[in-house]
Design a protein around this motif. Structure first.
Motif: not given
Length: 520
Positions: A259-268, A290-300
């Motif tokens: 899952d690329p989203i999980r990998r991105e959360i782990a990396k960040m 906190r990274v999950k919330k930041e990733l939501d903003v990045k996804i938008q």
């Protein structure tokens, strides 16, 4: 009664009344006081004068009224006379018009009578010629039948049959010629349009892999990430659902997960932990949240950037968010957001070349795979889910139809739908754009996680080690230690019965009791 006589009578009556009053007063004065005789005479004289004055005024007023009435009568008489003159004039004009029309009708009747006579003569001539023609035709038909040995009906049938055969032969030849010319022209035009659009949209293609690499400032950081007795690395794997591979690779660790989203959360998360320096289980959970919330903003932001890049506006915020999620979704190794942008560009350029609706083609091309952003979370194909999202977000029926038809699930009703399908095939068929093995691998891991999620009490589960391990977190208030033991065996047995996989799969169930209280 004449107004003047009436006025005179009124004045006379008034005078009589006045005189009567005056005489009565005089008598009273004479009978009561003789000394007032002179005064009475004076009063009588004044009254006479006043009566004369009133009489004169009444006469003048009567004369003025008589004059005004006479003027009004004269004016009414003049107006009536003028009106009568106008009516008489219009009557005379109407009579003249009717007379002219009557003359024209009489002339028309004479002309029609002459034409009718000529037509009658012509009809007699035509009837005579027609009779002669029928006689001549009958004579020729008799001679033709006598020489050919065929009746008129048989000859007509043979002639029609021959003409029909000749017409069919010519039509078939003409149709074949037109089809061949059209096919050649259409193929050349299609090749020209497609090649031009491909050249104008020549993007780079990098097949997505199932691993990410995190650079470390030094090899000493590997020990801190592992933590005492491996507690940090376990906390990271549990919180993110990604395998951390720490090997001999200098100053780098590898994150493995389908899952690329999980990998991105782990990396960040790891990058933030490294920059912060505090690495322990509690801090890891805090940073991951906190990274999950930041990733939501990045996804938008990713979704908004895609729409701005293509010049498409007025998308619903939910569609923009799902477009951003496609940045972390792959299909056969191809990044779905890049694929969608390429399909939109190709479809828009082809629509411009053939005069179709460019806005509909680009819009449908960009969101044609929007369902892939949620197809791992909701039941249904990505086309069905995409159509539901588009309809819910107010997209037009033309755009929805183009999305629905890009895999031939429904018949094409518009040119734009065909262009989106062609652009989708072009983008997917480019050399190096897709890789089947990765997609098969991802689907196998998704199926593994879906199977485990079906068990009651499971809160989260992650497929790790390329599918060789499934790590399951259960809810401690629903699953006891003893139940966790049997749950592990039930899951392993169901995996054996329903899945096909190489080697073996390690099933790990984690039951954690966590009690939180705040000191105030």
């Amino acid at each position: 009664m004449n107004p003047v006589a009436y006025l005179a009578l009124t004045v006379a009556v008034g005078l009589i009344i006045v005189l009567s009053v005056m005489l009565l007063k005089a008598r009273q004065v004479l009978s009561s006081i003789k000394a007032a005789e002179q005064t009475a005479q004076k009063i009588v004289g004044d009254s006479k004068k006043e009566a004369e004055h009133i009489k004169k005024e009444a006469l003048l007023e009567a004369k003025d009224k008589i004059l005004s009435l006479r003027a009004e009568v004269e004016k009414q008489t003049r107006d009536r006379k003028l009106e009568l003159q106008g009516l008489e004039k219009r009557h005379n004009q109407r009579e003249e018009l009717l007379e002219r029309k009557d003359q024209a009708l009489t002339q028309r009747e004479r002309e029609l009578s002459q034409k009718e006579k000529k037509l009658s003569d012509r009809e007699r001539e035509v009837a005579f010629d027609e009779r002669k023609a029928r006689e001549l035709l009958a004579e020729q038909k008799r001679q033709l039948e006598m020489h050919s040995g065929l009746s008129a009906e048989e000859a007509k049938r043979q002639l029609l049959k021959q003409m029909e055969a000749d017409a069919k032969h010519e039509a078939v030849g003409m149709i074949k010629k037109i089809e061949e010319e059209t096919k050649v022209t259409a193929q050349e035009e299609a090749k020209k349009i497609i090649s031009t659009c491909i050249q104008r949209c020549a993007g780079e293609h990098v097949v997505e892999t199932a691993v990410s690499v995190v650079d470390l400032p030094s090899d000493e950081m590997k020990g801190r990430i592992i933590g005492r007795e491996g507690r940090n690395i376990r906390a990271l794997e549990v919180a993110t659902g990604v395998d951390l591979i720490i090997d001999d690779t200098p100053e780098a660790i590898i994150l493995s997960g389908f899952d690329p989203i999980r990998r991105e959360i782990a990396k960040m998360s790891i990058e933030k932990l490294i920059s912060d320096g505090r690495i322990h289980p509690a801090r890891i959970e805090e940073v991951v949240d906190r990274v999950k919330k930041e990733l939501d903003v990045k996804i938008q932001q990713e979704g908004e950037a895609a729409t701005l890049e293509l010049g498409i506006r007025d998308f619903h915020p939910e569609i923009i968010r799902l477009l951003g999620r496609l940045r972390y979704r792959t299909s056969y190794g191809q990044n779905v957001l890049n694929h969608s942008k390429e399909v939109a560009s190709l479809a828009g350029m082809m629509a411009a070349e053939i005069g179709a609706n460019v806005a509909v083609a680009k819009r449908a091309g960009l969101i044609h795979d929007i369902g892939k952003a949620i197809d791992r979370e909701v039941e249904g194909t990505h086309i069905q889910l995409g159509v539901q999202v588009a309809r819910k977000c107010g997209e037009s029926e033309e755009v929805i139809h183009a999305m629905e038809a890009h895999h031939f699930d429904v018949e094409f009703r518009t040119v734009e739908a065909q262009l989106v399908q062609a652009a989708d095939a072009l983008s997917a068929a480019r050399p190096g754009a897709r890789r089947e093995i990765l997609e098969t691998y991802v689907k196998r891991l998704e199926k593994l996680e879906s199977l485990v999620d079906s068990f009651e009490g499971v809160s989260k589960c992650y497929a790790l080690q390329a599918g060789r391990e499934i790590r399951i977190m259960v809810e401690s208030d629903k699953v006891s230690d003893e139940q966790a033991f049997w749950l592990t065996k039930d899951i392993a047995r169901k995996i054996e019965n329903e899945l096909q996989y190489p080697g073996q799969i390690k099933v790990t169930v984690i039951r954690e009791m966590r009690v939180v209280e705040y000191a105030r």
